[in-house]
Write a protein that holds these residues in place. Structure first.
Motif, PDB file in Angstrom:
ATOM      1  N   ALA A  55      29.172  14.144   0.017  1.00  0.00           N
ATOM      2  CA  ALA A  55      28.983  12.686  -0.051  1.00  0.00           C
ATOM      3  C   ALA A  55      27.741  12.293   0.734  1.00  0.00           C
ATOM      4  N   PRO A  56      26.558  12.503   0.120  1.00  0.00           N
ATOM      5  CA  PRO A  56      25.319  12.232   0.871  1.00  0.00           C
ATOM      6  C   PRO A  56      25.181  10.768   1.293  1.00  0.00           C
ATOM      7  N   HIS A  57      25.944   9.878   0.652  1.00  0.00           N
ATOM      8  CA  HIS A  57      25.792   8.463   1.002  1.00  0.00           C
ATOM      9  C   HIS A  57      26.886   7.971   1.931  1.00  0.00           C
ATOM     10  N   ARG A 480      17.134   9.693   7.063  1.00  0.00           N
ATOM     11  CA  ARG A 480      16.668  10.232   5.784  1.00  0.00           C
ATOM     12  C   ARG A 480      16.606   9.171   4.688  1.00  0.00           C
ATOM     13  N   LYS A 481      17.261   8.049   4.934  1.00  0.00           N
ATOM     14  CA  LYS A 481      17.219   6.968   3.943  1.00  0.00           C
ATOM     15  C   LYS A 481      16.581   5.768   4.605  1.00  0.00           C
ATOM     16  N   LEU A 482      15.405   5.405   4.142  1.00  0.00           N
ATOM     17  CA  LEU A 482      14.697   4.305   4.790  1.00  0.00           C
ATOM     18  C   LEU A 482      14.336   3.243   3.760  1.00  0.00           C
ATOM     19  N   SER A 483      14.204   2.017   4.241  1.00  0.00           N
ATOM     20  CA  SER A 483      13.710   0.979   3.343  1.00  0.00           C
ATOM     21  C   SER A 483      12.195   1.143   3.247  1.00  0.00           C
ATOM     22  N   LEU A 484      11.621   0.514   2.235  1.00  0.00           N
ATOM     23  CA  LEU A 484      10.177   0.611   2.036  1.00  0.00           C
ATOM     24  C   LEU A 484       9.429   0.120   3.277  1.00  0.00           C
ATOM     25  N   THR A 511       7.083  -0.482  -4.481  1.00  0.00           N
ATOM     26  CA  THR A 511       7.215   0.980  -4.463  1.00  0.00           C
ATOM     27  C   THR A 511       6.137   1.516  -3.526  1.00  0.00           C
ATOM     28  N   PRO A 512       6.344   2.732  -2.986  1.00  0.00           N
ATOM     29  CA  PRO A 512       5.332   3.290  -2.084  1.00  0.00           C
ATOM     30  C   PRO A 512       3.953   3.337  -2.738  1.00  0.00           C
ATOM     31  N   SER A 513       3.890   3.770  -4.009  1.00  0.00           N
ATOM     32  CA  SER A 513       2.561   3.932  -4.602  1.00  0.00           C
ATOM     33  C   SER A 513       1.890   2.581  -4.832  1.00  0.00           C
ATOM     34  N   LYS A 514       2.690   1.550  -5.127  1.00  0.00           N
ATOM     35  CA  LYS A 514       2.084   0.225  -5.288  1.00  0.00           C
ATOM     36  C   LYS A 514       1.419  -0.228  -3.990  1.00  0.00           C
ATOM     37  N   ILE A 515       2.054   0.080  -2.865  1.00  0.00           N
ATOM     38  CA  ILE A 515       1.466  -0.346  -1.586  1.00  0.00           C
ATOM     39  C   ILE A 515       0.274   0.538  -1.225  1.00  0.00           C
ATOM     40  N   ILE A 516       0.434   1.849  -1.413  1.00  0.00           N
ATOM     41  CA  ILE A 516      -0.659   2.757  -1.049  1.00  0.00           C
ATOM     42  C   ILE A 516      -1.907   2.443  -1.877  1.00  0.00           C
ATOM     43  N   ASN A 517      -1.698   2.078  -3.140  1.00  0.00           N
ATOM     44  CA  ASN A 517      -2.847   1.862  -4.023  1.00  0.00           C
ATOM     45  C   ASN A 517      -3.276   0.405  -4.128  1.00  0.00           C
ATOM     46  N   ILE A 518      -2.755  -0.426  -3.261  1.00  0.00           N
ATOM     47  CA  ILE A 518      -3.117  -1.842  -3.342  1.00  0.00           C
ATOM     48  C   ILE A 518      -4.628  -1.999  -3.098  1.00  0.00           C
ATOM     49  N   ALA A 519      -5.265  -2.814  -3.930  1.00  0.00           N
ATOM     50  CA  ALA A 519      -6.718  -2.968  -3.826  1.00  0.00           C
ATOM     51  C   ALA A 519      -7.058  -4.194  -2.979  1.00  0.00           C
ATOM     52  N   ILE A 520      -8.290  -4.235  -2.500  1.00  0.00           N
ATOM     53  CA  ILE A 520      -8.697  -5.340  -1.618  1.00  0.00           C
ATOM     54  C   ILE A 520      -8.497  -6.714  -2.277  1.00  0.00           C
ATOM     55  N   PRO A 521      -8.920  -6.901  -3.545  1.00  0.00           N
ATOM     56  CA  PRO A 521      -8.706  -8.231  -4.151  1.00  0.00           C
ATOM     57  C   PRO A 521      -7.226  -8.604  -4.250  1.00  0.00           C
ATOM     58  N   GLN A 522      -6.368  -7.599  -4.482  1.00  0.00           N
ATOM     59  CA  GLN A 522      -4.925  -7.884  -4.550  1.00  0.00           C
ATOM     60  C   GLN A 522      -4.414  -8.354  -3.191  1.00  0.00           C
ATOM     61  N   LEU A 523      -4.919  -7.725  -2.134  1.00  0.00           N
ATOM     62  CA  LEU A 523      -4.518  -8.136  -0.785  1.00  0.00           C
ATOM     63  C   LEU A 523      -4.999  -9.555  -0.508  1.00  0.00           C
ATOM     64  N   GLN A 524      -6.220  -9.842  -0.947  1.00  0.00           N
ATOM     65  CA  GLN A 524      -6.792 -11.172  -0.696  1.00  0.00           C
ATOM     66  C   GLN A 524      -6.024 -12.265  -1.416  1.00  0.00           C
ATOM     67  N   ALA A 525      -5.334 -11.871  -2.497  1.00  0.00           N
ATOM     68  CA  ALA A 525      -4.565 -12.866  -3.249  1.00  0.00           C
ATOM     69  C   ALA A 525      -3.324 -13.299  -2.482  1.00  0.00           C
ATOM     70  N   ILE A 526      -2.992 -12.563  -1.413  1.00  0.00           N
ATOM     71  CA  ILE A 526      -1.798 -12.898  -0.633  1.00  0.00           C
ATOM     72  C   ILE A 526      -2.173 -13.886   0.469  1.00  0.00           C
ATOM     73  N   ASP A 527      -1.312 -14.883   0.650  1.00  0.00           N
ATOM     74  CA  ASP A 527      -1.553 -15.946   1.637  1.00  0.00           C
ATOM     75  C   ASP A 527      -2.003 -15.422   2.989  1.00  0.00           C
ATOM     76  N   LEU A 552       7.280  10.187   3.260  1.00  0.00           N
ATOM     77  CA  LEU A 552       7.839  10.058   1.904  1.00  0.00           C
ATOM     78  C   LEU A 552       8.405  11.383   1.393  1.00  0.00           C
ATOM     79  N   ASP A 553       7.767  12.498   1.788  1.00  0.00           N
ATOM     80  CA  ASP A 553       8.250  13.816   1.354  1.00  0.00           C
ATOM     81  C   ASP A 553       9.643  14.131   1.885  1.00  0.00           C
ATOM     82  N   GLN A 554      10.051  13.433   2.946  1.00  0.00           N
ATOM     83  CA  GLN A 554      11.304  13.786   3.609  1.00  0.00           C
ATOM     84  C   GLN A 554      12.420  12.772   3.395  1.00  0.00           C
ATOM     85  N   VAL A 555      12.074  11.583   2.924  1.00  0.00           N
ATOM     86  CA  VAL A 555      13.110  10.545   2.894  1.00  0.00           C
ATOM     87  C   VAL A 555      13.342  10.003   1.490  1.00  0.00           C
ATOM     88  N   GLN A 556      14.461   9.321   1.376  1.00  0.00           N
ATOM     89  CA  GLN A 556      14.795   8.610   0.156  1.00  0.00           C
ATOM     90  C   GLN A 556      14.579   7.136   0.433  1.00  0.00           C
TER      91      GLN A 556
END
Ligand SMILES: [Zn+2]
Length: 641
Positions: A55-57, A480-484, A511-527, A552-556
């Protein structure tokens, strides 16, 4: 006596995951809270592995449902919530406080020194000590009876069949502190640390001072009655002085202030209570702050000493902080050896140099700080370093601060961020020294490496035994289980605070990749994220990729549950500058069921301010109305609760 389980005692074919989980929870509880474990470490580890497969959970592996183990002590509700006190720091504010309550002119007071200790409730039944519970969050605290019974002044059996609750402060006297000062930085930390010790060691160095008493069976008319009754019970009780005017309160205050350093334990002010209990009840309380009393605090104690040396330390994200080694001096019971000089700008402005005589103060638990330079041995200020003291890269100077830009290779920064990783994920027991050794032995280079550690890797470091090593490994494995947001917070990314991470996830980057790959203009669009900041955040995330990936390699990743209404029915108002723009804070508060008001009124639940000394009208009004003032971090904590 509890049964002791061996591996052969358990039918592994038949036991359900729930039964197994329950048994392990009991074992954990016995391990932490009693001196009688119900199974060996080896049995525990083996069974835990089996449960993880089945019962991993199971709640044993999640932080939720594990709140009992955060301090290792079981939680218990108080018989009556333990409130906290309103505060005044000068005569005028103290008078003003009571005047606002419109108390009758002939009101009398009781004045007591305010012990700088840990608040505790002792529950007695028929004269017998039943439970001892720390203040905790005011509603429930840790049940630490087994430590309290060993403390000085603790009476397990009273001379009368008293049923009710006695409020105490746990203090460590200056005399006792001398015997344990190698383990704790000041008497208050000692009182707090010792009370929480799971092995019940050193409790004999703590002293209990009774400050209040409640009982549904006794009808006290005044505070003086309570003190008289406590004395009849022969319980050592706080000194208590009657006062019939503000002027007489002030006289008592000045007296205590004068003899503060010769008092047997640290006092940080006075508690002024209205004597008449009927009047107290009429006034009631607001947000756990009883209105009939106030803490009339002493100004921070200051001392003069000499600067012997100045060291430039490198923070986990590269910030350089000058730290002065001073001629040891005692303030509020603690020996001060070092003071923080904040940043190079302060050193320049105040012309701080080695050899200077300086005035220093300690405020609360924070490291002592420089009040002013009193006298100088050498003219001018100490040389401001241009290169990183750890990796020798050229420093970057920005505003008041200087930084080492070598985020991923600077040894001081790597060590600091590994330490912050543990701190941000609340992995306890790994000292700075242990982390340093793990790093030097190349066992841990990236945060994700912590998950690969075996008990044998740490049990011989620093003389850590198998028990503590097991405890540490269990704590790491429980993450081993973390929130984003936890993943990115634990990655220690410059300019990317928890508040900002949450801002970005709630803007849809989930998602992790959405945050890792966020571009500067996308960040600027945030208040509130301008181009400069967007560029910095973007760069920092790119620089920390290996850090983030190793975790990320170690956690869910925990799925973000639907938004909780954690701020339901609460009204907030904000004053001054927070870390995020106002519109964003409004969204956040409303998304969790709260309301953002534009003005302070008695309907307000909390005023949010990142300054503790604001001069704004909102701030002053909130103080007058006794509305609790919290900072942004506390607001975020409320949301996450
Ligand atoms: Zn460096």
């Amino acid at each position: 006596m509890a049964k002791f389980f061996n591996l052969s005692d358990i039918d592994l074919q038949k036991i359900s995951p729930n039964q197994l989980g329950q048994l392990l929870i009991e074992a954990k509880q016995a391990y932490y809270t009693t001196a009688q474990p119900i199974m060996s470490d080896h049995t525990y580890d083996t069974l835990e592995n089996i449960l993880r497969q089945k019962a991993p959970h199971h709640r044993l592996f999640s932080t939720i449902g594990n709140s009992n183990f955060k301090t290792g002590w079981p939680k218990k509700k108080h018989s009556m919530p333990m409130g906290s006190q309103n505060k005044a720091t000068n005569y005028r504010d103290m008078i003003h406080y009571f005047e606002l309550k419109k108390i009758p002119p002939q009101t009398t007071f009781v004045v007591q020194p305010k012990c700088d200790g840990i608040s505790l409730e002792l529950i007695y039944k028929q004269g017998q000590l039943d439970k001892a519970i720390t203040r905790g969050d005011g509603r429930a605290g840790d049940l630490i009876t087994q430590n309290v019974v060993k403390m000085k002044n603790c009476q397990t059996r009273l001379n009368q069949k008293f049923t009710g609750s006695i409020r105490c402060e746990i203090v460590v006297t200056y005399q006792d502190f001398q015997k344990i000062k190698q383990d704790y930085s000041n008497p208050r930390n000692a009182a707090s640390g010792i009370s929480q010790r799971l092995d019940s060691q050193l409790s004999q160095f703590c002293t209990l001072i009774a400050v209040d008493i409640y009982s549904s069976q006794l009808d006290f008319k005044t505070e003086t009655d309570k003190i008289t009754y406590l004395k009849q019970l022969k319980i050592p009780t706080v000194e208590s002085h009657p006062a019939n005017s503000f002027a007489s309160i002030e006289k008592i205050y000045q007296n205590y202030l004068k003899k503060r350093s010769t008092h047997p334990f640290d006092i940080d002010g006075l508690v002024v209570k209205i004597n008449n209990i009927q009047l107290q009840q009429k006034l009631g309380s607001l947000h756990q702050h009883p209105k009939h009393q106030i803490a009339y605090k002493f100004p921070p104690e200051t001392k003069q000493t000499q600067i012997l040396d100045i060291d430039w330390t490198v923070g986990p994200m590269g910030r350089i902080t000058p730290v002065a080694k001073v001629e040891p001096v005692q303030i509020s019971g603690a020996i001060i050896n070092y003071i923080s000089l904040a940043n190079y700008q302060l050193v320049k402005q105040q012309q701080v140099n080695i050899g200077d005589i300086v005035q220093i103060s300690r405020r609360g638990d924070v490291i002592p700080h420089l009040e002013k330079v009193v006298n100088k041995l050498k003219l001018g200020h100490v040389t401001i370093p241009q290169k990183c003291p750890s990796c020798h890269q050229s420093l970057i100077f920005e505003d008041k601060n200087s930084y080492c830009p070598n985020l991923n290779q600077c040894p001081a920064q790597i060590l600091g961020s590994l330490r912050l990783f543990c701190q941000n994920l609340e992995i306890k027991g790994l000292s700075e020294q242990t982390i340093k050794k793990l790093y030097q032995q190349k066992l841990v280079k990236l945060p994700g490496d912590f998950y690969k550690l075996q008990i044998s890797d740490i049990q011989n470091l620093d003389g850590l035994g198998k028990k503590s090593a097991t405890n540490i490994i269990n704590q790491i494995q429980a993450k081993r289980k973390l929130s984003l947001s936890q993943v990115f917070h634990a990655s220690v990314i410059p300019n990317f605070s928890l508040a900002r991470i949450k801002q970005i996830t709630s803007a849809g980057y989930q998602t992790p990749s959405k945050i890792i790959n966020i571009a500067i203009p996308q960040l600027q669009a945030i208040d509130g994220i301008q181009q400069t900041l967007a560029t910095k955040i973007h760069q920092a995330i790119q620089l920390r990729r290996s850090f983030i990936q190793s975790i990320l390699d170690q956690v869910q990743i925990k799925k973000t549950s639907r938004k909780k209404q954690s701020l339901k029915n609460l009204n907030f108002c904000i004053t001054g500058q927070l870390d995020t723009p106002r519109s964003q804070d409004k969204k956040l508060i409303e998304a969790h069921g709260g309301k953002l008001l534009s003005a302070v009124s008695k309907n307000l639940s909390y005023l949010v301010s990142n300054s503790t000394t604001s001069n704004s009208a909102k701030f002053k009004k909130a103080q007058q109305l006794n509305i609790p003032i919290i900072n942004q971090k506390q607001l975020i904590n409320m949301i996450n609760h």
